[in-house]
Design an enzyme around this catalytic site. Structure first.
Site, mmCIF file in Angstrom:
data_model
loop_
_atom_site.group_PDB
_atom_site.id
_atom_site.type_symbol
_atom_site.label_atom_id
_atom_site.label_comp_id
_atom_site.label_asym_id
_atom_site.label_seq_id
_atom_site.Cartn_x
_atom_site.Cartn_y
_atom_site.Cartn_z
ATOM 1 N N CYS A 15 0.522 3.690 3.286
ATOM 2 C CA CYS A 15 0.950 3.224 4.680
ATOM 3 C C CYS A 15 2.445 3.884 4.779
ATOM 4 O O CYS A 15 2.979 4.295 4.006
ATOM 5 C CB CYS A 15 1.279 1.506 4.605
ATOM 6 N N HIS A 17 -8.766 7.006 3.260
ATOM 7 C CA HIS A 17 -8.058 8.262 2.938
ATOM 8 C C HIS A 17 -9.132 8.942 1.957
ATOM 9 O O HIS A 17 -10.270 8.549 1.609
ATOM 10 C CB HIS A 17 -6.958 8.032 1.892
ATOM 11 N N HIS A 36 -3.993 0.782 8.322
ATOM 12 C CA HIS A 36 -4.343 0.513 7.152
ATOM 13 C C HIS A 36 -5.716 -0.169 7.313
ATOM 14 O O HIS A 36 -6.575 -0.304 6.364
ATOM 15 C CB HIS A 36 -3.554 -0.457 6.460
ATOM 16 N N CYS A 45 0.942 -0.939 0.072
ATOM 17 C CA CYS A 45 -0.163 -0.028 0.180
ATOM 18 C C CYS A 45 0.817 1.219 -0.002
ATOM 19 O O CYS A 45 1.588 1.449 0.792
ATOM 20 C CB CYS A 45 -0.921 0.123 1.188
ATOM 21 N N GLN A 65 -9.737 12.501 -0.621
ATOM 22 C CA GLN A 65 -9.239 13.601 -1.518
ATOM 23 C C GLN A 65 -9.412 15.088 -1.444
ATOM 24 O O GLN A 65 -10.753 15.342 -0.707
ATOM 25 C CB GLN A 65 -9.208 13.066 -2.865
ATOM 26 N N ASN A 109 -14.296 8.755 -0.781
ATOM 27 C CA ASN A 109 -14.786 7.543 -1.537
ATOM 28 C C ASN A 109 -14.612 6.344 -0.831
ATOM 29 O O ASN A 109 -13.220 6.215 -0.610
ATOM 30 C CB ASN A 109 -14.298 7.507 -3.021
ATOM 31 N N HIS A 118 -6.576 1.790 1.909
ATOM 32 C CA HIS A 118 -6.051 2.436 3.087
ATOM 33 C C HIS A 118 -7.227 3.638 3.126
ATOM 34 O O HIS A 118 -7.528 4.431 2.312
ATOM 35 C CB HIS A 118 -4.802 2.888 2.825
#
Length: 347
Positions: free
Chosen positions: A73, A169, A116, A70, A171, A156, A167
């Protein structure tokens, strides 16, 4: 909150946000990366009056890597990632495969936690509060870029949505124009003001509070409800009760209460379809006023949370009417969706 600005090996900006003032962020990106190359351009559609970002370089972006590879991470045990440090609280960096770049705007990745195997709903209230401060700081920073007109933080979640990295996250897109959704809201605001002399957002919130059937959660400073004309099977809008145009305007009381309300709303979304179901895919989208738009002062910051799952094992597809004519057809009555979201409250 401590903020540390650094650079990745290819020159992209990376920012650490730490809850501890004594955090030291001296790790250097050791990867042999060349300069980032993008082909992003924005083309105006003269027929519809909107714009499209053309970004062919995104075809090569990272796609569903195994967990031990990933890129979000921390860098540990000899494996180098997008984050040079071996741990972090919240990190923001320029997207390596941006839809918007340079004169066409900017795209950033926001890593909510170094863990994660978790989700936003699993964050502590302190961690969620830090993310809110990060969204606010990024809005303020991006507002200073001359090419940026509109800042859109979003998350999303789920492969069904199209997420390619598991992971936790989100944007941030910084557009060089006011988006079509924002322009439609601003137009409705103007028309409502001309017709009634009142603010449309204020009237929407007052209506939902008065009717009550679609209210999901309400605190002293925030209210969450399913909108009267919900587009999606399960959709909730979260508003601060004191209207502000963007995240920078929230007062301390609203910032303190936000994690409590939002984390509970996310937990309820994961319970909609019952025990044993996979995590609910969703989009969480902050709507802020464009920076230089007429009517900006009348705009109301709010978050729209929705899922494309309409029932267990079935998705809501945007087919002919939705994709061809932008006319949504919703199989779940908003009142029924709100009732379900009240039923699945945390114990």
């Amino acid at each position: 909150m401590k903020k540390t600005v650094t650079r990745l090996a290819d020159g992209r900006e990376l920012v650490y946000y730490d809850s501890r003032d004594d955090a030291v962020r001296g790790a250097v990106d050791q990867r042999p990366l060349g300069p980032t190359s993008t082909t992003s351009e924005v083309r105006h559609d003269v027929l519809l009056g909107d714009s499209v970002a053309i970004a062919s370089h995104r075809q090569g972006r990272t796609y569903h890597p195994p967990a031990d590879e990933c890129p979000l991470c921390p860098s540990r045990d000899g494996r180098l990632s997008e984050i040079p440090a071996d741990d972090y609280d919240v990190v923001v960096f320029e997207n390596r495969f941006p839809s918007l770049a340079g004169d066409t705007g900017r795209c950033e990745v926001v890593c909510f936690t170094s863990d994660h195997d978790t989700s936003f709903k699993d964050l502590t209230e302190e961690q969620a509060g830090t993310v809110l401060e990060v969204w606010t700081d990024r809005t303020a920073e991006l507002a200073e870029l001359p090419q940026v007109e509109h800042v859109f933080p979003f998350e999303n979640r789920g492969a069904e949505i199209g997420v390619t990295l598991g992971h936790p996250h989100g944007q941030i897109y910084a557009y060089p124009f006011a988006t079509p959704r924002a322009n439609l809201m601003l137009r409705s605001l103007r028309e409502h003001r001309e017709k009634t002399g009142r603010n449309l957002f204020d009237d929407i919130v007052e209506r939902e509070r008065a009717e009550g059937t679609r209210v999901v959660l309400e605190g002293a400073h925030w209210i969450a409800f399913v909108p009267y004309a919900a587009h999606w099977p399960y959709e909730a809008h979260l508003y601060p009760k004191r209207r502000v145009p963007d995240l920078r305007g929230l007062d301390e009381e609203a910032r303190t209460e936000f994690p409590q309300i939002y984390l509970e709303l996310l937990r309820r979304f994961d319970r909609i379809f019952g025990e044993g179901e996979p995590p609910t895919p969703y989009v969480a989208a902050w709507h802020q006023a464009p920076f230089r738009a007429a009517g900006r002062a009348d705009f109301a910051l709010h978050l729209e949370l929705f899922t494309i799952r309409r029932t267990s094992g079935k998705l809501k597809f945007l087919a002919g009417s939705e994709s061809g004519m932008s006319v949504f057809i919703n199989d779940v009555p908003p009142e029924a969706a709100a009732e379900r979201l009240r039923e699945v409250a945390s114990e």
